[in-house]
Design a protein around this motif. Structure first.
Motif, mmCIF file in Angstrom:
data_model
loop_
_atom_site.group_PDB
_atom_site.id
_atom_site.type_symbol
_atom_site.label_atom_id
_atom_site.label_comp_id
_atom_site.label_asym_id
_atom_site.label_seq_id
_atom_site.Cartn_x
_atom_site.Cartn_y
_atom_site.Cartn_z
ATOM 1 N N GLY A 1 0.832 -1.191 0.000
ATOM 2 C CA GLY A 1 0.000 0.000 0.000
ATOM 3 C C GLY A 1 0.870 1.246 0.000
ATOM 4 N N TRP B 1 1.074 3.529 2.022
ATOM 5 C CA TRP B 1 1.546 3.906 3.359
ATOM 6 C C TRP B 1 2.806 3.158 3.776
ATOM 7 N N ASP C 1 -8.114 1.327 3.798
ATOM 8 C CA ASP C 1 -7.866 1.257 2.368
ATOM 9 C C ASP C 1 -8.740 0.209 1.692
ATOM 10 N N ASP C 2 -9.068 -0.874 2.399
ATOM 11 C CA ASP C 2 -9.893 -1.940 1.845
ATOM 12 C C ASP C 2 -11.388 -1.682 2.002
ATOM 13 N N ARG D 1 -4.319 9.308 4.059
ATOM 14 C CA ARG D 1 -5.472 8.465 4.384
ATOM 15 C C ARG D 1 -6.768 9.058 3.843
ATOM 16 N N LYS E 1 -8.926 8.212 0.344
ATOM 17 C CA LYS E 1 -9.981 7.202 0.254
ATOM 18 C C LYS E 1 -11.355 7.859 0.272
#
Length: 302
Positions: free
Chosen positions: A100, A102, A121-122, A170, A173
């Protein structure tokens, strides 16, 4: 949820290897539950994929990731025919090791915070309760920087900048519409600034703006709700399908961020969020309250 800096920053080295990723753990948990529902034991599962019982155990604990063909064989044996479930689990097997965005910062982040970001993220649905400060997914860069600077632990400027960068990262998203996001904030978070007044006003203006997004809902739990505000500490819940069924919960504690996946825990936090949401102001009334607080803050400095 907005972990404090001590929770986000890696304070000591962690042994490399052997640690389950959040995706491999989700896959393993699901395979274990379907095996148990089919009334099969681990030795029988091992025979199905021509592997050792130790491998099945490590797959179910998330320490290793099952191959896609193994997932298919196991689901066939467990009688799982739902194409949506099968596709989701195969996808977890296929992408569990994907890097990812991050992870370029992972050397400076606590592993549990990395798990939290992976869940975000998912996720297709994110639900968050925050009684203390602005949620990380809604913080402006200036607010995030002020929160990082206020940490009781000294953080080198370079690391502090990385933490702010991660927190802003973050938010993509939500900005990209990749997830439905609902946040409930206690009124005190808005009315009692924890940061510089100018930064707080900027933050409230940004909150009003993001609240206009189609995929975002912001509600305020009024002070009049009383003891309900202390009903639960800050937490985030995550769903990974079209329906907002809670499949994981992340919450703060003194040692970091704990991820809960047990059925009883998920049901409890789903009920807690529903209770908080039903007691909160409507999104429109919440926006009006935020505007009122913002006006009063401006008047105080005029």
């Amino acid at each position: 949820m907005t972990p404090t800096c001590a929770y986000e920053v890696r304070q000591c080295s962690t042994a490399a290897g052997g640690r389950p990723t959040v995706r491999s753990r989700r896959l393993g948990t699901a395979l274990r539950q379907y095996r148990q529902a089919a009334k099969l034991d681990q030795p029988q599962a091992a025979e199905i994929i021509a592997a050792s019982q130790a491998r099945v155990s490590r797959v179910e604990s998330g320490h290793v990731t099952a191959r896609v063909i193994e997932v298919r064989l196991l689901l066939d044996a467990y009688g799982v025919e739902d194409p949506g479930v099968r596709a989701k689990l195969e996808d977890l097997a296929r992408h569990s090791k994907n890097r990812g965005w991050w992870l370029e910062h992972a050397a400076h982040l606590r592993p549990d915070y990395v798990d939290h970001i992976a869940l975000e993220d998912d996720a297709t649905h994110i639900r968050e309760w925050q009684p203390v400060m602005m949620p990380g997914l809604l913080q402006t860069p200036a607010y995030a920087e002020a929160v990082v600077a206020a940490s009781p632990h000294y953080i080198e400027p370079e690391r502090a900048a990385q933490l702010v960068q991660v927190r802003v990262g973050r938010q993509a998203k939500i900005e990209d519409g990749g997830a439905s996001y609902a946040a409930i904030l206690w009124e005190a978070v808005l009315a009692q600034p924890l940061v510089d007044a100018e930064i707080h006003r900027e933050q409230l203006s940004a909150l009003l703006e993001v609240g206009r997004r189609k995929n975002v809902t912001v509600q305020v739990l009024p002070v009049s709700a009383g003891v309900l505000a202390g009903y639960s500490c800050a937490f985030s819940s995550f769903s990974f399908d079209e329906e907002p069924v809670v499949e994981a919960v992340a919450m703060d504690n003194l040692r970091g961020t704990s991820v809960l996946e047990g059925a009883e825990d998920l049901a409890a936090y789903a009920s807690a969020f529903d209770l908080l949401r039903s007691s909160a102001l409507t999104p429109d009334a919440s926006a009006e309250l935020i505007r009122s607080i913002l006006r009063s803050l401006k008047e105080d400095t005029s």
